[in-house]
Design a protein around this motif. Structure first.
Motif, PDB file in Angstrom:
ATOM      1  N   UNK A  33      -6.023  -0.754   0.115  1.00  0.00           N
ATOM      2  CA  UNK A  33      -5.252  -2.001   0.106  1.00  0.00           C
ATOM      3  C   UNK A  33      -3.868  -1.691  -0.480  1.00  0.00           C
ATOM      4  N   UNK A  34      -2.828  -2.126   0.240  1.00  0.00           N
ATOM      5  CA  UNK A  34      -1.462  -1.786  -0.168  1.00  0.00           C
ATOM      6  C   UNK A  34      -0.603  -3.061  -0.178  1.00  0.00           C
ATOM      7  N   UNK A  35       0.310  -3.137  -1.127  1.00  0.00           N
ATOM      8  CA  UNK A  35       1.373  -4.153  -1.087  1.00  0.00           C
ATOM      9  C   UNK A  35       2.681  -3.388  -0.980  1.00  0.00           C
ATOM     10  N   UNK A  36       3.503  -3.688   0.024  1.00  0.00           N
ATOM     11  CA  UNK A  36       4.699  -2.866   0.247  1.00  0.00           C
ATOM     12  C   UNK A  36       5.853  -3.735   0.730  1.00  0.00           C
ATOM     13  N   UNK A  37       7.022  -3.561   0.119  1.00  0.00           N
ATOM     14  CA  UNK A  37       8.136  -4.467   0.453  1.00  0.00           C
ATOM     15  C   UNK A  37       9.491  -3.773   0.404  1.00  0.00           C
ATOM     16  N   UNK A  38      10.352  -4.156   1.351  1.00  0.00           N
ATOM     17  CA  UNK A  38      11.765  -3.765   1.310  1.00  0.00           C
ATOM     18  C   UNK A  38      12.599  -5.056   1.299  1.00  0.00           C
ATOM     19  N   UNK A  39      12.446  -5.802   0.219  1.00  0.00           N
ATOM     20  CA  UNK A  39      13.108  -7.106   0.126  1.00  0.00           C
ATOM     21  C   UNK A  39      14.627  -7.002   0.092  1.00  0.00           C
ATOM     22  N   UNK A  47      19.915 -12.769  -4.976  1.00  0.00           N
ATOM     23  CA  UNK A  47      20.080 -11.307  -4.802  1.00  0.00           C
ATOM     24  C   UNK A  47      19.819 -10.522  -6.081  1.00  0.00           C
ATOM     25  N   UNK A  48      19.845 -11.191  -7.232  1.00  0.00           N
ATOM     26  CA  UNK A  48      19.624 -10.462  -8.490  1.00  0.00           C
ATOM     27  C   UNK A  48      18.131 -10.324  -8.817  1.00  0.00           C
ATOM     28  N   UNK A  49      17.291 -11.007  -8.049  1.00  0.00           N
ATOM     29  CA  UNK A  49      15.885 -11.137  -8.471  1.00  0.00           C
ATOM     30  C   UNK A  49      14.936 -10.086  -7.897  1.00  0.00           C
ATOM     31  N   UNK A  50      15.254  -9.576  -6.708  1.00  0.00           N
ATOM     32  CA  UNK A  50      14.237  -8.817  -5.977  1.00  0.00           C
ATOM     33  C   UNK A  50      14.510  -7.308  -5.957  1.00  0.00           C
ATOM     34  N   UNK A  51      13.447  -6.552  -5.694  1.00  0.00           N
ATOM     35  CA  UNK A  51      13.561  -5.101  -5.581  1.00  0.00           C
ATOM     36  C   UNK A  51      12.544  -4.585  -4.574  1.00  0.00           C
ATOM     37  N   UNK A  52      12.640  -3.289  -4.266  1.00  0.00           N
ATOM     38  CA  UNK A  52      11.764  -2.671  -3.262  1.00  0.00           C
ATOM     39  C   UNK A  52      10.709  -1.796  -3.935  1.00  0.00           C
ATOM     40  N   UNK A  53       9.577  -1.656  -3.286  1.00  0.00           N
ATOM     41  CA  UNK A  53       8.542  -0.763  -3.817  1.00  0.00           C
ATOM     42  C   UNK A  53       7.212  -1.014  -3.141  1.00  0.00           C
ATOM     43  N   UNK A  54       6.244  -0.153  -3.468  1.00  0.00           N
ATOM     44  CA  UNK A  54       4.900  -0.289  -2.905  1.00  0.00           C
ATOM     45  C   UNK A  54       3.865   0.120  -3.939  1.00  0.00           C
ATOM     46  N   UNK A  55       2.724  -0.548  -3.884  1.00  0.00           N
ATOM     47  CA  UNK A  55       1.600  -0.184  -4.748  1.00  0.00           C
ATOM     48  C   UNK A  55       0.338  -0.179  -3.906  1.00  0.00           C
ATOM     49  N   UNK A  56      -0.593   0.694  -4.241  1.00  0.00           N
ATOM     50  CA  UNK A  56      -1.801   0.820  -3.417  1.00  0.00           C
ATOM     51  C   UNK A  56      -3.029   0.990  -4.303  1.00  0.00           C
ATOM     52  N   UNK A  57      -4.165   0.577  -3.769  1.00  0.00           N
ATOM     53  CA  UNK A  57      -5.424   0.773  -4.500  1.00  0.00           C
ATOM     54  C   UNK A  57      -6.514   1.198  -3.532  1.00  0.00           C
ATOM     55  N   UNK A  58      -7.352   2.110  -4.002  1.00  0.00           N
ATOM     56  CA  UNK A  58      -8.592   2.405  -3.296  1.00  0.00           C
ATOM     57  C   UNK A  58      -9.653   1.574  -3.997  1.00  0.00           C
TER      58      UNK A  58
END
Ligand code: UT7
Length: 315
Positions: free
Chosen positions: A140-146, A158-169
């Protein structure tokens, strides 16, 4: 016979792009300043993609989680990616992760969009699918390029968001109890990113309304999870809330009568990474050795939709 309806997080991974954008950097392009951003939100930095795609972020996080889990990828029974903006409308990012990581072909792979609650929705969906599978592990992954959805002239977003991804098995188990609450309240006014031909495809938000929604919904979700699990807030070792605003987390801690240090916070470094924020936090906590077997954890996300989603987990 015991029914396997519990869930354990076997391993986690996260990935953020290298480029760091500080509050001072933003103050050079929009009418804002470090004092306002850090005092109103707690955010100091965020990471923005340059050339990388959303798939690149998802793949890196997923690969790390899979490596750390030590499980054979053939044992995976489902692959779900939560994201608000997949690189393509089709194929899904999950199908491409399946191909690039060489996951089995006879498993369901798809993306879901429940905005910042997406990872919590995806965990519960994966659990349901695994309960009807002969395999017990899921990715299961959460991934964003906001950053690619931000109007860099709108200081309110524009000051609030960032990019990244996290995953779990994840693993379906008998021993580790798991309870979930998911909900939505349709609203296309307070937090929107349009996708119609003639509209600008930027996030727009009435921040104060989302704030009010969060500080009422998150404590309610926590209380529902405590009831389902038959425990009290004092029994919980850590609360992992969606990382949108430190003041929201503070308010939740207060309403739940819990010390703020039971609430993990990393929004100072990443800003709001939507569906990635909870799995990124989990992985950081894991790396720091904060999460120990047997610990009781509550995670809650909230966001556009409006949606909310939470889980009680035993580590
Ligand atoms: O993932 C879920 C999505 N989002 C959220 O969870 C966000 C929830 N909401 C929030 O975190 C807060 O509402 C914000 C941080 C977005 C805004 O904080 P606020 O305390 O609710 O401020 P506000 O929107 O009421 O604005 C107060 C003032 C306004 O100026 P005036 O009208 O009082 O003169 C804004 O124009 O602050 C101004 N402002 C800014 N000033 C400097 C808004 N953004 C900025 C900025 N820099 N970046």
């Amino acid at each position: 016979m015991l029914v396997k309806d519990g869930l354990r997080i076997v391993a986690t991974g996260h990935y953020v792009p290298d480029k760091v954008v500080t509050n001072d950097d933003l103050s050079k392009i929009v009418d804002t300043n470090d004092e306002w951003i850090s005092s109103r939100t707690g955010i100091r930095r965020r990471h923005f993609v340059e050339d990388e795609s959303n798939l690149d972020l998802a793949l890196n996080a997923a690969r790390l989680a899979l490596e750390k889990s030590g499980i054979d990828k053939e044992e995976l029974g489902v692959c779900i990616i939560a994201t608000v903006k997949p690189d393509n409308l089709t194929p899904s990012m999950a199908c491409l992760v399946q191909a690039k990581l060489g996951l089995p072909e006879n498993i369901p792979c798809f993306d879901i969009n429940a905005a910042c609650s997406g990872f919590m929705y995806a965990m519960q969906i994966a659990r349901g699918l695994l309960m009807n599978s002969d395999r017990k592990y899921g990715l299961v992954v959460g991934s964003e390029t906001l950053s690619r959805m931000l109007d860099m002239t709108d200081r309110g977003t524009c000051v609030l968001f960032g990019d990244g991804a996290g995953a779990a098995i994840i693993e379906l188990t008998e021993e580790n109890k798991f309870f979930s609450v998911l909900g939505s309240r349709g609203n296309d006014e307070v937090l929107v990113c349009p996708n119609k031909n003639n509209e600008a495809r930027y996030v727009s938000m009435i921040g104060s309304d989302v704030f009010k929604f969060a500080v009422s919904t998150v404590p309610k979700a926590i209380n529902e999870l405590l009831d389902k699990a038959g425990v009290t807030a004092d029994d919980i070792d850590y609360f992992i809330c969606h990382q949108a605003n430190y003041r929201i987390i503070e308010s939740v801690a207060k309403k739940c009568k819990q010390p703020i240090d039971k609430f993990y916070v990393n929004l100072d470094e990443y800003g709001n990474t939507s569906s990635a924020s909870i799995p990124i936090a989990m992985d950081e906590m894991n790396e720091k050795g904060l999460l120990k077997p047997g610990m009781k954890i509550i995670c809650v996300g909230f966001g556009a939709g409006l949606t909310w989603g939470g889980a009680y987990l035993e580590w």
